[in-house]
Scaffold this motif. Structure first.
Motif, PDB file in Angstrom:
ATOM      1  N   UNK A 123       0.786  -1.228   0.000  1.00 22.68           N
ATOM      2  CA  UNK A 123       0.000   0.000   0.000  1.00 22.68           C
ATOM      3  C   UNK A 123       0.817   1.277   0.000  1.00 22.68           C
ATOM      4  N   UNK A 124       2.153   1.203   0.089  1.00 26.03           N
ATOM      5  CA  UNK A 124       2.978   2.397   0.243  1.00 26.03           C
ATOM      6  C   UNK A 124       4.042   2.480  -0.839  1.00 26.03           C
ATOM      7  N   UNK A 125       4.124   3.647  -1.453  1.00 23.85           N
ATOM      8  CA  UNK A 125       5.057   3.900  -2.529  1.00 23.85           C
ATOM      9  C   UNK A 125       5.918   5.107  -2.168  1.00 23.85           C
ATOM     10  N   UNK A 126       7.239   4.996  -2.238  1.00 25.00           N
ATOM     11  CA  UNK A 126       8.130   6.135  -2.027  1.00 25.00           C
ATOM     12  C   UNK A 126       8.665   6.582  -3.388  1.00 25.00           C
ATOM     13  N   UNK A 127       8.922   7.884  -3.532  1.00 28.16           N
ATOM     14  CA  UNK A 127       9.351   8.390  -4.832  1.00 28.16           C
ATOM     15  C   UNK A 127      10.238   9.625  -4.666  1.00 28.16           C
ATOM     16  N   UNK A 128      10.947   9.927  -5.714  1.00 27.59           N
ATOM     17  CA  UNK A 128      11.733  11.147  -5.801  1.00 27.59           C
ATOM     18  C   UNK A 128      11.238  12.008  -6.952  1.00 27.59           C
ATOM     19  N   UNK A 129      11.630  13.256  -6.957  1.00 29.59           N
ATOM     20  CA  UNK A 129      11.300  14.188  -8.035  1.00 29.59           C
ATOM     21  C   UNK A 129      12.584  14.860  -8.498  1.00 29.59           C
ATOM     22  N   UNK A 130      12.856  14.761  -9.783  1.00 29.47           N
ATOM     23  CA  UNK A 130      14.032  15.386 -10.377  1.00 29.47           C
ATOM     24  C   UNK A 130      13.597  16.058 -11.667  1.00 29.47           C
ATOM     25  N   UNK A 131      13.667  17.395 -11.714  1.00 25.10           N
ATOM     26  CA  UNK A 131      13.175  18.049 -12.911  1.00 25.10           C
ATOM     27  C   UNK A 131      13.518  19.519 -12.988  1.00 25.10           C
TER      28      UNK A 131
END
Length: 217
Positions: A123-131
């Motif tokens: 149920x849990x998703x970790x993510x990064x943001x690069x932009x």
């Protein structure tokens, strides 16, 4: 020879009679069961989100007045829309705006980001943001006001919680099905994003914290 012919005719007659008796006296063909394809509903790798944002700005004092940096915080709204290429990477566009006051500042930002991600549990998703994004900060200080914009690299990190259920398995399900990392349904997200770093002559830094709801199609 005649005896053999009689035996062959008698055997053929008995076989035909037995076949007609089993089939109810009618000639029949083997029954064919039609194959009906089972419709499978697959989610799209598209999601949208709406939420709230808290913006934190720090800059040098104006006109060398005072010795400490000036800090401000404001609230606002954010919209995000994304597409998951697979379970490990996606792309996301986001736009946000804070609601300023007559005292200090207001932030407007929009950008496009690569989104590396990994689901820790179902149920849990970790993510990064690069932009890369464009950020505009409007300053207001009494009768004086100014506006500054910058195109700059931006980054962040966050996590998502999925509320969707796989009814057949009676559990939360995030198994990748080649259609996106989340099943169809609602979810929550919280993340941190750095917008500006030491920009303009006032050396402005701008960070945000966002939270909201998402829907996966």
């Amino acid at each position: 020879m005649r005896r053999n012919m009689k035996e062959m005719v008698l055997g053929t007659t008995l076989l035909l009679a037995t076949t007609q008796l089993v089939a109810g006296g009618k000639a029949t063909l083997p029954a064919v069961t039609p194959i009906v394809p089972i419709a499978i509903e697959s989610p799209m790798p598209l999601y949208i989100g709406l939420g709230a944002v808290a913006s934190f700005i720090e800059r040098d004092p104006c006109c060398d007045v005072g010795t400490s940096n000036i800090e401000d915080s404001r609230g606002g709204a954010i919209m995000r829309i994304g597409w998951d290429f697979n379970q490990y990477v996606g792309v996301e566009a986001r736009a946000l705006k804070t609601f300023g006051s007559d005292v200090f500042s207001e932030t407007t930002h929009y950008g496009l980001f690569l989104k590396p991600q990994y689901h820790l549990v179902d149920s849990t998703n970790v993510y990064g943001l690069l932009g890369y994004g464009r950020t505009t900060v409007d300053y207001t200080n009494g009768l004086k006001s100014s506006s500054n914009s910058a195109n700059a690299f931006s980054y962040g990190v966050g996590f998502e919680y999925d509320f969707s259920k796989e009814e057949s398995q009676k559990r939360y399900d995030r198994t990748f099905d080649n259609q996106g990392d989340q099943e169809k349904g609602w979810g929550l997200w919280v993340d941190y994003q750095h917008l500006l770093d030491n920009e303009w002559w006032m050396h402005t830094d701008n960070d945000i914290i966002t939270a909201g709801i998402t829907y996966d199609f």
